[in-house]
Write an enzyme that holds these catalytic residues in place. Structure first.
Site, short mmCIF file in Angstrom:
data_model
loop_
_atom_site.label_atom_id
_atom_site.label_comp_id
_atom_site.label_asym_id
_atom_site.label_seq_id
_atom_site.Cartn_x
_atom_site.Cartn_y
_atom_site.Cartn_z
N ARG A 194 6.00 3.44 -9.26
CA ARG A 194 6.43 4.05 -7.98
C ARG A 194 7.83 4.58 -8.21
O ARG A 194 8.76 3.81 -8.50
CB ARG A 194 6.40 3.02 -6.86
CG ARG A 194 7.15 3.49 -5.63
CD ARG A 194 6.86 2.66 -4.40
NE ARG A 194 5.55 2.98 -3.88
CZ ARG A 194 5.14 2.68 -2.65
NH1 ARG A 194 5.94 2.04 -1.83
NH2 ARG A 194 3.94 3.01 -2.23
N CYS B 81 -0.84 5.97 6.61
CA CYS B 81 -0.78 5.20 5.37
C CYS B 81 0.05 3.92 5.52
O CYS B 81 -0.10 3.00 4.72
CB CYS B 81 -0.20 6.07 4.26
SG CYS B 81 1.45 6.70 4.65
N ASP C 48 2.20 10.42 9.13
CA ASP C 48 3.00 9.57 8.25
C ASP C 48 4.43 9.59 8.78
O ASP C 48 4.77 10.40 9.65
CB ASP C 48 2.92 10.12 6.80
CG ASP C 48 3.66 9.25 5.79
OD1 ASP C 48 3.98 8.08 6.09
OD2 ASP C 48 3.94 9.76 4.67
#
Ligand code: CP
Ligand code: NVA
Length: 308
Positions: A101, A263, A223
């Site tokens: 990430r 998400c 989001d």
């Protein structure tokens, strides 16, 4: 040849469909794959915070019989303590796969280039393919298929939007993206999605009107307005995104059988109202659960990869 999971653009529609089949098998029959990663280790490199991605990967690797090594931002200081290529080469001597990430998407590309083991994109500033595929799996569970469905994405044209555009277009959905001016999705991703949509029977529409985007849509997605790394822009962004909240009034324009997706992490009162995200049409925790099944499938898919 090792196979990485960097962008959904790297896979054909058929490969993504095969991945969805695998995710369903993994979810229905987890025991069948309980030894798949026995004796194998994964390094999890995180430059940013995470709940879902970290916990679902660590748990998924454990459920497949493997071991994970979590590397927090300050542990290896990607790109600062030593060159990314040396990290990739070193880790490849210890582990059998890398999940990363990162801020800059280039870091994922560099890791993939220099690692001899599969590299999985656990979110970059450009894309979030693991989340998008877990979302496609969730949509398939709710509606049975993708053809004829319209997804409306409301808010910031960000990493999530980019990956959803490609996933939706490859799987034959139409997608309408409503963003304020200046917050559009990556032009390159939009172009690629339009090319895929043309082949697979969907359309990609960009607009500044949330009302226009949600009209007739079965899948409503939003989001955060402030992604990780953009915290300094918060005040400006909250101003610029006024009018883009997904609330019950907006959803009255959507298809009556719509689902609401996010998400997570979510900000009630900003991109979504509490009534919507906590309401009966919200599937956000199904999406979160499906991260686990989908990512187990992604790891199996990469080790057994065949072009389709
Ligand atoms: N959706 C998602 O990736 O969540 P985390 O940032 O908590 O991992
Ligand atoms: N766009 C968000 C997604 C978080 C999962 C971010 O990058 O922070």
């Amino acid at each position: 040849m090792k196979k990485d999971f960097i962008s959904l653009r790297d896979f054909t529609a058929q490969e993504l469909l095969n991945l969805l089949v695998l995710a369903n098998q993994v979810k229905q029959n987890p025991r069948q794959t309980a030894d798949f990663l026995r004796g194998k280790s994964f390094a999890l490199i995180f430059q940013k915070p995470s709940n879902r991605t970290r916990v679902s990967f660590e748990t998924g690797i454990f459920q497949l019989g493997g071991n994970s090594v979590y590397l927090a931002p300050d542990d290896i200081s990607l790109g600062k303590r030593e060159p990314t290529e040396d990290i990739a080469r070193t880790l490849s001597r210890y582990v059998d796969g890398i999940v990363a990430r990162v801020f800059s998407h280039q870091d994922i590309l560099d890791l993939a280039k220099f690692a001899s083991v599969p590299v999985i994109n656990g979110l970059s500033d450009l894309s979030h393919p693991c989340q998008a595929m877990a979302d496609m799996f969730t949509i398939q569970e709710k509606f049975g298929s993708f053809k004829g469905l319209k997804m409306a994405y409301i808010g910031d044209g960000n990493n999530m939007t980019n990956s959803l555009l490609i996933a939706a277009a490859k799987l034959g959905m139409s997608m309408s993206v409503a963003t304020p001016q200046g917050y559009e999705a990556s032009a390159d991703y939009v172009k690629a999605a339009r090319e895929c949509a043309l082949k697979n029977g969907g359309t990609i529409t960009l607009t500044n009107s949330p009302q226009e985007a949600v009209k007739g849509a079965q899948v409503i997605y939003t989001d955060t307005w402030v992604s990780m790394g953009q915290e300094e822009e918060t005040t400006q962004r909250l101003k610029d995104f006024a009018g883009y909240q997904v609330d019950e009034k907006l959803l009255a324009l959507a298809s009556r059988d719509h689902i609401f997706m996010h998400c997570l992490p979510a900000h009630r009162g900003q991109e979504v109202s509490a009534a919507v995200i906590d309401g009966p049409r919200s599937v956000v925790f199904d999406e979160a659960e499906n991260r686990l099944h989908m990512q187990k499938a992604i790891m199996i898919f990469l080790y057994t990869f065949k072009h389709a």
